[in-house]
Design an enzyme around this catalytic site. Structure first.
Site, PDB file in Angstrom:
ATOM      1  N   ARG A  57    -118.345 113.405   2.069  1.00 49.78           N
ATOM      2  CA  ARG A  57    -119.768 113.930   2.787  1.00 49.78           C
ATOM      3  C   ARG A  57    -120.635 114.925   2.591  1.00 49.78           C
ATOM      4  NH1 ARG A  57    -115.219 114.032   5.349  1.00 49.78           N
ATOM      5  NH2 ARG A  57    -114.012 116.204   5.588  1.00 49.78           N
TER       6      ARG A  57
ATOM      7  N   SER B 163    -118.813 106.419   5.685  1.00 52.97           N
ATOM      8  CA  SER B 163    -117.462 106.525   6.562  1.00 52.97           C
ATOM      9  C   SER B 163    -116.823 105.027   5.796  1.00 52.97           C
ATOM     10  CB  SER B 163    -116.779 106.929   7.417  1.00 52.97           C
ATOM     11  OG  SER B 163    -116.258 107.118   8.533  1.00 52.97           O
TER      12      SER B 163
ATOM     13  N   HIS C 158    -109.111  96.766   7.658  1.00 53.63           N
ATOM     14  CA  HIS C 158    -108.214  96.978   8.652  1.00 53.63           C
ATOM     15  C   HIS C 158    -107.910  95.162   8.432  1.00 53.63           C
ATOM     16  CE1 HIS C 158    -107.405  99.954  10.994  1.00 53.63           C
ATOM     17  NE2 HIS C 158    -108.582 100.469  11.576  1.00 53.63           N
TER      18      HIS C 158
ATOM     19  N   GLY D 186    -123.498 113.393  19.225  1.00 51.87           N
ATOM     20  CA  GLY D 186    -124.462 112.631  19.571  1.00 51.87           C
ATOM     21  C   GLY D 186    -124.591 111.518  18.651  1.00 51.87           C
TER      22      GLY D 186
ATOM     23  N   HIS E 105    -108.505 103.946   3.931  1.00 53.78           N
ATOM     24  CA  HIS E 105    -109.735 105.078   4.507  1.00 53.78           C
ATOM     25  C   HIS E 105    -111.006 105.557   3.625  1.00 53.78           C
ATOM     26  CE1 HIS E 105    -109.835 109.337   5.712  1.00 53.78           C
ATOM     27  NE2 HIS E 105    -111.446 108.787   6.136  1.00 53.78           N
TER      28      HIS E 105
ATOM     29  N   HIS F  37     -97.727 114.223  16.541  1.00 48.37           N
ATOM     30  CA  HIS F  37     -96.354 114.119  17.942  1.00 48.37           C
ATOM     31  C   HIS F  37     -95.599 112.588  16.764  1.00 48.37           C
ATOM     32  CE1 HIS F  37    -100.156 111.659  18.244  1.00 48.37           C
ATOM     33  NE2 HIS F  37     -99.469 110.155  18.310  1.00 48.37           N
TER      34      HIS F  37
ATOM     35  N   HIS G 190    -102.508 106.348  -6.014  1.00 42.60           N
ATOM     36  CA  HIS G 190    -102.743 107.753  -6.540  1.00 42.60           C
ATOM     37  C   HIS G 190    -102.851 108.000  -8.058  1.00 42.60           C
ATOM     38  CE1 HIS G 190    -100.780 109.578  -2.917  1.00 42.60           C
ATOM     39  NE2 HIS G 190    -100.251 108.256  -2.847  1.00 42.60           N
TER      40      HIS G 190
ATOM     41  N   ASN H 169    -114.032 108.359   2.583  1.00 39.22           N
ATOM     42  CA  ASN H 169    -115.140 109.130   3.389  1.00 39.22           C
ATOM     43  C   ASN H 169    -115.241 109.980   2.394  1.00 39.22           C
ATOM     44  OD1 ASN H 169    -115.750 112.114   4.917  1.00 39.22           O
ATOM     45  ND2 ASN H 169    -116.144 110.361   6.142  1.00 39.22           N
TER      46      ASN H 169
END
Length: 293
Positions: free
Chosen positions: A133, A115, A119, A276, A129, A193, A163, A131
């Protein structure tokens, strides 16, 4: 699939994520050196991380690599982890809601990935960004991830390069795949939002299981390989570009959008905290400074 084959595949995936991490860390430190200046070139601080097992036993961990206050990167993290154990009830419910079979009967899991969030010191250089996995349960496995560009001051040619590079890496894996993963990223990296995307998009996939592990692993590797050629030229072009206080203001406000998305919607953030894993590693993605109006 035999236990031996399964162990080999998981080891290959974990090794690949670590190799990709090492390549990116070296490339980012080289950018720090290339920038020049009187301030010291930034370097990554590397800290082992540990997942907390409910019974106190070994549950895996990884490496948190963070650079702060560099010439080019104001804050960048490149984390890798390999964790395993038993999912708690909340994580089991979340997985079941996604259609993962067998969680109630056998909630064991194994997950490994890389990950990255960067900035930038210069507002003209885009945040980014990435990532990728692999996730396993006794009943299934899948790959996921992608990368997306988050400029506060957008340049159409930078977006086009990002792109196009990703498309070139995805096209060998099938016609239409780039368009599919681009549309998925546009949907996933949307902030309801705010009624807007958090950046200019990229590619994204999750729950990738075509039934051919080798083909899916090759795809996730090429998603990782696309990252540096897609992103590094943009940083090289913009890292020394003059900027104003207004540019910096726009950058801080845009970072607020990034923080909102990661804390409210990001699936990886939720999973890491719910299972965790080291909270500092999970929240590494948050910007060092942000602003809301």
């Amino acid at each position: 699939m035999s236990d031996e084959a399964l162990h080999d595949e998981r080891a290959r995936a974990a090794d690949w994520f670590r190799t990709l991490r090492d390549e990116i860390v070296a490339a980012f430190e080289a950018l720090e050196d290339a920038r020049g200046g009187s301030a010291p070139a930034g370097r990554f601080e590397v800290t082992p991380t540990q997942r907390a097992a409910a019974d106190g036993g070994d549950a895996g961990g990884g490496l948190m690599s963070v650079m702060r206050g560099g010439r080019v990167f104001e804050k960048v993290g490149v984390n890798v982890s390999t964790v395993y154990g038993t999912l708690g009830e909340a994580a089991q419910r979340a997985m079941a809601a996604r259609g993962v079979p067998g969680m109630a009967d056998d909630p064991r899991f194994w997950a490994s990935g890389i990950s990255l969030v960067a900035h930038m010191a210069n507002p003209h250089a885009p945040a980014v960004h990435m990532n990728t996995r692999m996730f396993w349960t006794p009943h299934t496995w899948w790959f996921g991830g992608g990368s997306d560009l988050n400029p506060c001051l957008e340049y159409a040619e930078d977006t086009a390069h990002f792109h196009a590079t990703q498309k070139a890496h995805l096209d060998p894996h099938g016609p239409g795949l780039y368009d599919e993963l681009k549309a998925w990223a546009d949907e996933y990296f949307y902030i309801p939002h705010r009624g807007r995307a958090r950046g200019v998009g990229g590619i994204f996939m999750d729950d990738r299981n075509s039934g051919d592990w080798a083909a899916d692993f090759a795809l996730v590797q090429d998603i990782g390989r696309a990252f540096l050629p897609a992103y590094r030229p943009l940083v090289e072009k913009r890292m020394a570009q003059p900027f104003t206080e207004a540019d910096r203001e726009a950058q801080l406000i845009h970072r607020g959008l990034y923080a909102e998305y990661n804390l409210v919607y990001d699936r990886g953030t939720k999973f890491g905290l719910a299972t965790g894993h080291d909270a500092d590693a999970v929240l590494m993605s948050l910007p060092p400074l942000a602003k809301w109006v």
